[in-house]
Write a protein that holds these residues in place. Structure first.
Motif, PDB file in Angstrom:
ATOM      1  N   PRO A   1      -1.817   4.755  -0.377  1.00  0.00           N
ATOM      2  CA  PRO A   1      -0.512   4.257  -0.831  1.00  0.00           C
ATOM      3  C   PRO A   1       0.609   4.670   0.113  1.00  0.00           C
ATOM      4  N   PHE A   2       1.693   3.902   0.115  1.00  0.00           N
ATOM      5  CA  PHE A   2       2.854   4.243   0.934  1.00  0.00           C
ATOM      6  C   PHE A   2       3.310   5.673   0.666  1.00  0.00           C
ATOM      7  N   ALA A   3       3.329   6.059  -0.588  1.00  0.00           N
ATOM      8  CA  ALA A   3       3.856   7.368  -0.965  1.00  0.00           C
ATOM      9  C   ALA A   3       3.040   8.526  -0.426  1.00  0.00           C
TER      10      ALA A   3
ATOM     11  N   TYR B   1     -10.409   3.636   9.222  1.00  0.00           N
ATOM     12  CA  TYR B   1      -9.051   3.566   8.677  1.00  0.00           C
ATOM     13  C   TYR B   1      -8.377   2.366   9.308  1.00  0.00           C
ATOM     14  N   GLU B   2      -7.784   1.508   8.478  1.00  0.00           N
ATOM     15  CA  GLU B   2      -7.084   0.321   8.953  1.00  0.00           C
ATOM     16  C   GLU B   2      -5.678   0.277   8.366  1.00  0.00           C
ATOM     17  N   ALA B   3      -4.704   0.017   9.238  1.00  0.00           N
ATOM     18  CA  ALA B   3      -3.316  -0.049   8.792  1.00  0.00           C
ATOM     19  C   ALA B   3      -2.776  -1.476   8.776  1.00  0.00           C
ATOM     20  N   GLN B   4      -3.371  -2.362   9.583  1.00  0.00           N
ATOM     21  CA  GLN B   4      -2.837  -3.715   9.722  1.00  0.00           C
ATOM     22  C   GLN B   4      -3.605  -4.750   8.910  1.00  0.00           C
TER      23      GLN B   4
ATOM     24  N   LEU C   1      -5.773  -1.941  -6.711  1.00  0.00           N
ATOM     25  CA  LEU C   1      -6.116  -3.304  -6.292  1.00  0.00           C
ATOM     26  C   LEU C   1      -5.837  -4.309  -7.406  1.00  0.00           C
ATOM     27  N   GLU C   2      -6.155  -3.926  -8.618  1.00  0.00           N
ATOM     28  CA  GLU C   2      -5.888  -4.817  -9.752  1.00  0.00           C
ATOM     29  C   GLU C   2      -4.385  -5.048  -9.925  1.00  0.00           C
ATOM     30  N   GLU C   3      -3.594  -4.018  -9.668  1.00  0.00           N
ATOM     31  CA  GLU C   3      -2.142  -4.166  -9.760  1.00  0.00           C
ATOM     32  C   GLU C   3      -1.616  -5.065  -8.635  1.00  0.00           C
ATOM     33  N   LEU C   4      -2.218  -4.940  -7.436  1.00  0.00           N
ATOM     34  CA  LEU C   4      -1.799  -5.773  -6.319  1.00  0.00           C
ATOM     35  C   LEU C   4      -2.093  -7.252  -6.573  1.00  0.00           C
ATOM     36  N   LEU C   5      -3.153  -7.516  -7.316  1.00  0.00           N
ATOM     37  CA  LEU C   5      -3.498  -8.908  -7.626  1.00  0.00           C
ATOM     38  C   LEU C   5      -2.335  -9.621  -8.310  1.00  0.00           C
ATOM     39  N   LYS C   6      -1.586  -8.904  -9.118  1.00  0.00           N
ATOM     40  CA  LYS C   6      -0.476  -9.508  -9.859  1.00  0.00           C
ATOM     41  C   LYS C   6       0.622 -10.024  -8.925  1.00  0.00           C
ATOM     42  N   ASP C   7       0.710  -9.436  -7.731  1.00  0.00           N
ATOM     43  CA  ASP C   7       1.735  -9.851  -6.762  1.00  0.00           C
ATOM     44  C   ASP C   7       1.364 -11.148  -6.064  1.00  0.00           C
TER      45      ASP C   7
ATOM     46  N   ASP D   1      -4.785   1.072   4.470  1.00  0.00           N
ATOM     47  CA  ASP D   1      -3.372   1.329   4.202  1.00  0.00           C
ATOM     48  C   ASP D   1      -2.825   0.259   3.271  1.00  0.00           C
ATOM     49  N   GLU D   2      -1.965   0.659   2.344  1.00  0.00           N
ATOM     50  CA  GLU D   2      -1.365  -0.304   1.419  1.00  0.00           C
ATOM     51  C   GLU D   2      -0.655  -1.433   2.162  1.00  0.00           C
ATOM     52  N   ALA D   3      -0.112  -1.111   3.320  1.00  0.00           N
ATOM     53  CA  ALA D   3       0.603  -2.132   4.098  1.00  0.00           C
ATOM     54  C   ALA D   3      -0.299  -3.312   4.437  1.00  0.00           C
ATOM     55  N   ALA D   4      -1.562  -3.031   4.744  1.00  0.00           N
ATOM     56  CA  ALA D   4      -2.488  -4.108   5.097  1.00  0.00           C
ATOM     57  C   ALA D   4      -2.702  -5.059   3.934  1.00  0.00           C
ATOM     58  N   LEU D   5      -2.641  -4.529   2.713  1.00  0.00           N
ATOM     59  CA  LEU D   5      -2.894  -5.345   1.527  1.00  0.00           C
ATOM     60  C   LEU D   5      -1.659  -6.104   1.074  1.00  0.00           C
TER      61      LEU D   5
END
Length: 288
Positions: free
Chosen positions: A214-216, A118-121, A281-287, A177-181
């Motif tokens: 995810p954060f939620a 598990y990775e958060a950073q 992950l595909e949604e994060l690519l848009k950011d 963790d979503e934060a890492a991404l």
């Protein structure tokens, strides 16, 4: 059984120690008595049986005599492992950039059959692209010379070979963790390449399981720093939990190991399923 051709010296020492402990306990001999037989103490025997100290052929021979092991085949097989355990791992050539506290973990990771993390950073080191890894290493060692950064990068990339072995590749289960991404290490192009790599791995490497937390889903979880659980093919070896900190690491005792594994199970339940993870992950690519 452990494949000795792939096992590093750390796991071999652990296997030798486990076999010696089993022989000692079978004969009802205390650690103090066994330690005295090899001109040592109970604490030395504890270090040997836990694989945290190198073995001398003379000591192992004396212990086998004490434990009444007369079978030539059994003796020779264990002494052969002692010889193999003396061979340095590939990472010893990078001793100038590998901290002493990290050497043991490298030996364990290279010999594991399965790794859960598990990775958060950050994205886990075993899944980092070269560009992402370079950005992270440069941040952590901002005052290091260029050639030193390159050697650290080489170590990180070489670690990943365990995922690409033609036989018995390591099984990896990574919860990120979503934060890492969402931390843009190296800039947008680097992050796009990293996320695309995670998608590719998740889709096409069946022995690698990637989940995004995810954060939620993480609001009420007992989260701390990164957690890694290492499992070995050899039945004599217990799972090992590795907790990395800023300037060191520790390996919890049995009770804390059980708690860490419970948390990892809970994380796996709360994290997005692998198929949903690809969508995230595909949604994060848009950011980027």
């Amino acid at each position: 059984m452990l494949d000795h051709r792939q096992a590093g010296p750390t796991a071999l020492r652990m296997q030798i120690g486990a076999r010696l402990r089993r022989l000692r306990e079978r004969n009802g001999i205390s650690r103090a008595t066994a330690g005295a037989a090899i001109r040592g103490s109970a604490s030395k025997m504890s270090r040997l049986e836990n694989g945290r100290h190198g073995f001398k052929l003379r000591d192992v021979t004396d212990l086998l005599d004490l434990y009444g092991v007369r079978d030539r085949g059994e003796r020779d097989s264990l002494l052969e492992l002692v010889d193999q355990a003396k061979e340095p791992g590939w990472w010893h050539a990078y001793g100038d950039v590998v901290p002493t506290w990290f050497e043991q973990y490298l030996g364990l990771e290279q010999s594991a059959a399965a790794v859960r993390s598990y990775e958060a950073q950050y994205v886990p080191g075993l899944l980092q692209t070269r560009e992402y890894a370079r950005a992270v290493i440069a941040l952590e060692h901002d005052k290091a010379l260029h050639e030193v950064l390159d050697r650290r990068l080489t170590v990180r990339m070489m670690r990943q070979k365990i995922l690409y072995r033609p036989t018995n590749p390591v099984s990896l289960w990574a919860i990120i963790d979503e934060a890492a991404l969402r931390r843009p290490f190296g800039g947008p192009a680097t992050m796009r390449g990293q996320i695309e790599h995670l998608i590719e791995v998740a889709r096409h490497m069946p022995h690698v399981n990637v989940q995004v937390l995810p954060f939620a889903a993480s609001g009420d979880l007992p989260l701390g720093g990164p957690v890694t659980v290492l499992r070995f093919a050899e039945n004599d070896l217990d799972d090992i939990v590795y907790l990395e900190q800023l300037t060191g690491a520790r390996y919890p005792e049995v009770q804390e190991v059980a708690r860490c594994k419970e948390v990892m199970d809970l994380l796996a339940i709360r994290a997005a399923r692998p198929d949903r993870t690809i969508t995230i992950l595909e949604e994060l690519l848009k950011d980027y």
